[in-house]
Write a protein that holds these residues in place. Structure first.
Motif, PDB file in Angstrom:
ATOM      1  N   VAL A 320       0.793  -1.305   0.187  1.00  0.00           N
ATOM      2  CA  VAL A 320       0.067  -0.159   0.120  1.00  0.00           C
ATOM      3  C   VAL A 320       0.922   1.385  -0.250  1.00  0.00           C
ATOM      4  O   VAL A 320       1.822   1.404   0.625  1.00  0.00           O
ATOM      5  CB  VAL A 320      -0.941  -0.182   1.405  1.00  0.00           C
ATOM      6  CG1 VAL A 320      -1.792   1.534   1.245  1.00  0.00           C
ATOM      7  CG2 VAL A 320      -1.710  -1.329   1.438  1.00  0.00           C
ATOM      8  N   ALA A 321       0.637   2.262  -1.036  1.00  0.00           N
ATOM      9  CA  ALA A 321       1.400   3.477  -0.893  1.00  0.00           C
ATOM     10  C   ALA A 321       0.422   4.551  -0.748  1.00  0.00           C
ATOM     11  O   ALA A 321      -0.754   4.630  -1.240  1.00  0.00           O
ATOM     12  CB  ALA A 321       2.176   3.522  -2.447  1.00  0.00           C
ATOM     13  N   VAL A 322       0.915   5.570   0.118  1.00  0.00           N
ATOM     14  CA  VAL A 322       0.253   6.977   0.246  1.00  0.00           C
ATOM     15  C   VAL A 322       1.280   7.904  -0.230  1.00  0.00           C
ATOM     16  O   VAL A 322       2.308   8.271   0.655  1.00  0.00           O
ATOM     17  CB  VAL A 322      -0.081   7.016   1.690  1.00  0.00           C
ATOM     18  CG1 VAL A 322      -0.873   8.406   1.894  1.00  0.00           C
ATOM     19  CG2 VAL A 322      -1.532   5.847   1.856  1.00  0.00           C
ATOM     20  N   MET A 323       1.075   8.802  -1.075  1.00  0.00           N
ATOM     21  CA  MET A 323       1.937   9.577  -1.658  1.00  0.00           C
ATOM     22  C   MET A 323       1.261  11.017  -1.870  1.00  0.00           C
ATOM     23  O   MET A 323       0.055  11.080  -1.970  1.00  0.00           O
ATOM     24  CB  MET A 323       2.509   9.194  -2.981  1.00  0.00           C
ATOM     25  CG  MET A 323       3.056   7.705  -3.060  1.00  0.00           C
ATOM     26  SD  MET A 323       4.385   7.485  -1.975  1.00  0.00           S
ATOM     27  CE  MET A 323       5.527   8.711  -2.792  1.00  0.00           C
ATOM     28  N   GLY A 324       2.185  12.130  -1.569  1.00  0.00           N
ATOM     29  CA  GLY A 324       1.405  13.377  -1.652  1.00  0.00           C
ATOM     30  C   GLY A 324       1.814  14.421  -2.521  1.00  0.00           C
ATOM     31  O   GLY A 324       1.726  15.616  -2.425  1.00  0.00           O
ATOM     32  N   CYS A 325       2.548  14.055  -3.630  1.00  0.00           N
ATOM     33  CA  CYS A 325       2.930  14.861  -4.550  1.00  0.00           C
ATOM     34  C   CYS A 325       2.719  14.411  -6.069  1.00  0.00           C
ATOM     35  O   CYS A 325       2.904  13.227  -6.035  1.00  0.00           O
ATOM     36  CB  CYS A 325       4.246  15.583  -4.210  1.00  0.00           C
ATOM     37  SG  CYS A 325       5.833  14.687  -4.577  1.00  0.00           S
ATOM     38  N   VAL A 326       3.125  15.353  -7.062  1.00  0.00           N
ATOM     39  CA  VAL A 326       3.118  14.865  -8.426  1.00  0.00           C
ATOM     40  C   VAL A 326       4.380  14.238  -8.829  1.00  0.00           C
ATOM     41  O   VAL A 326       4.570  13.658 -10.024  1.00  0.00           O
ATOM     42  CB  VAL A 326       2.533  15.908  -9.325  1.00  0.00           C
ATOM     43  CG1 VAL A 326       1.204  16.324  -8.822  1.00  0.00           C
ATOM     44  CG2 VAL A 326       3.661  17.284  -9.183  1.00  0.00           C
ATOM     45  N   VAL A 327       5.422  14.194  -8.099  1.00  0.00           N
ATOM     46  CA  VAL A 327       6.591  14.087  -8.644  1.00  0.00           C
ATOM     47  C   VAL A 327       7.042  12.505  -8.491  1.00  0.00           C
ATOM     48  O   VAL A 327       7.256  11.871  -9.342  1.00  0.00           O
ATOM     49  CB  VAL A 327       7.918  14.573  -7.656  1.00  0.00           C
ATOM     50  CG1 VAL A 327       9.290  14.196  -8.179  1.00  0.00           C
ATOM     51  CG2 VAL A 327       7.856  16.375  -7.893  1.00  0.00           C
ATOM     52  N   ASN A 328       6.870  11.965  -7.176  1.00  0.00           N
ATOM     53  CA  ASN A 328       6.893  10.459  -6.850  1.00  0.00           C
ATOM     54  C   ASN A 328       5.598   9.709  -6.789  1.00  0.00           C
ATOM     55  O   ASN A 328       5.672   8.471  -6.812  1.00  0.00           O
ATOM     56  CB  ASN A 328       7.814  10.356  -5.495  1.00  0.00           C
ATOM     57  CG  ASN A 328       9.127  10.970  -5.829  1.00  0.00           C
ATOM     58  OD1 ASN A 328       9.872  10.591  -6.708  1.00  0.00           O
ATOM     59  ND2 ASN A 328       9.702  11.481  -4.780  1.00  0.00           N
ATOM     60  N   GLY A 329       4.676  10.586  -6.435  1.00  0.00           N
ATOM     61  CA  GLY A 329       3.267   9.995  -6.240  1.00  0.00           C
ATOM     62  C   GLY A 329       2.850   8.790  -7.138  1.00  0.00           C
ATOM     63  O   GLY A 329       2.408   7.716  -6.979  1.00  0.00           O
TER      64      GLY A 329
END
Length: 411
Positions: A320-329
């Motif tokens: 499960v991944a929770v990402m917060g930006c457009v670069v790595n998300g």
């Protein structure tokens, strides 16, 4: 390559050989308080504990062990110090394993032999535990090593090397620990008892690592790994991960416990994370989340922590991944079974690499957990996503213009 040790059994759990590395913890309750002890063990079972140890300091604790064992589902280990009668009673009560340090038993070898004969008769396993603090000649207050300078006859200065002095002291202590463990094992072998494993713990990481490595070179008995008295949640997790990681990467270790000054249920996720990181166990959630940085416009820390907390009881392997930006998300979210790539006001939910829907910020938690639940067996799905959904709204959003967080958490 993992070292192939001889295999023993603790209840229905195989230790050593080609068995998976087992995860253990220890209760913090007074063992004689059966209800509290059983309740804590049940909580440990829920998060994946496979073996549990209870303290038996007095006879009142020993005589209730059979009652505790009847109410739990994992092997029960009795932790004994000083009084051999406590070990004999624990074995009589039907425990699966007894943990002793022969060096602190009253009457020493004579007591150990009594315990060994009782364990052998009832096919009970034993752990021989040697801790650095229990080695009598080393049981002293450590002296701080300082740089010493002296003037040689030729007029040059000679400086001492505190790091080298500490290394020599570690080597000496580790060697004494190993020698004692092998001596205790020989006493057991003389009675034709081999159903045992060994631990060589220290609160100093490098001392423990050196002792385990030296023992592993000389014996094929299975090893229980631990950094004793490691510390609080953060410090203890780091020290345990470093020490056990070095050993596990060398192929050393058959069971482990992460010893923390925290609730025992918090030890189990750390243990499995160490094993998952080294690809030694594949149980539970592999969790990926980004650090909060200036690009992030959601409360990624709050959402990630809440998601991780709600997935602690999951045993099915899932990422499960929770990402917060457009670069790595988007990339990290596509690599996961379920992923969130969040941005200000909204985020994309990914399932098995494919975007499935866009959700508003106040539905991040509900959407992620619902998607995870859809990939789990029914009994786990109910734990993650109860009927009626997730009512709490997770997190805050961040605004660069205003330079502050705006809370949106509500019931």
């Amino acid at each position: 390559m993992r070292k192939k040790t001889r295999q023993i059994h603790v209840g229905n759990v195989a230790i050593g050989g080609d068995a998976p590395i087992a995860v253990q913890s220890m209760t913090t309750t007074y063992t004689r308080d059966v209800a509290s002890t059983v309740a804590q063990i049940h909580r440990l079972e829920e998060v994946g504990c496979e073996l549990v140890r209870v303290a038996v300091p007095e006879m009142e604790d020993a005589v209730v062990l059979s009652e505790i064992k009847r109410q739990i589902h994992i092997p029960l280990i009795a932790d004994i110090h000083y009084n051999p009668l406590l070990a004999l009673e624990a074995i009589k009560q039907g425990i699966d394993k007894v943990r002793i340090n022969p060096g602190n038993l009253l009457q020493g070898r004579k007591s150990l032999e009594q315990i060994v004969l009782a364990a052998k008769e009832r096919d009970v396993a034993m752990r021989i535990g040697v801790n650095s603090g229990s080695i009598d000649a080393i049981d002293k207050v450590a002296q701080m090593q300082r740089v010493q300078v002296r003037l040689r006859d030729d007029g040059t200065l000679e400086r001492s090397d505190p790091a080298e002095a500490r290394r020599k002291e570690r080597d000496h202590l580790a060697e004494r620990m190993v020698t004692k463990a092998l001596e205790y094992i020989s006493w057991c072998e003389e009675l034709d008892y081999h159903n045992l494993d060994v631990s060589l713990k220290s609160s100093t990481v490098l001392t423990a690592v050196e002792a385990y490595r030296r023992f592993s070179e000389r014996s094929d008995y299975p090893l229980h790994l631990g950094i004793t008295e490691a510390g609080t949640l953060v410090a203890g997790s780091v020290k345990s991960a470093l020490g056990m990681g070095l050993l596990l990467a060398d192929g050393i270790g058959d069971t482990l416990r992460v010893s923390l000054s925290a609730e025992p249920e918090e030890e189990i996720p750390v243990a499995y994370e160490i094993l998952r990181s080294l690809e030694l166990r594949n149980r539970g959630v592999t969790f990926v989340s980004c650090p909060s940085c200036g690009r992030v416009e959601i409360d990624v820390v709050g959402v990630a922590n809440e998601v991780e907390k709600r997935l602690t009881k999951v045993q099915t392997p899932i990422q499960v991944a929770v990402m917060g930006c457009v670069v790595n998300g988007p990339g990290e979210s596509r690599d996961a079974d379920v992923g969130l790539a969040g941005g200000k006001g909204k985020g994309v939910i990914f399932r098995k690499g494919e975007p499935v829907r866009t959700v508003p910020e106040d539905q991040f938690l509900d959407a992620v957990l619902k998607e995870v639940a859809s990939l789990l067996p029914e009994h786990e799905a109910r734990l993650v996503y109860p009927e009626g959904g997730i009512k709490e709204i997770a997190g805050t959003h961040r605004t660069r213009d205003e330079g502050r967080n705006i809370p949106i958490l509500q019931k």
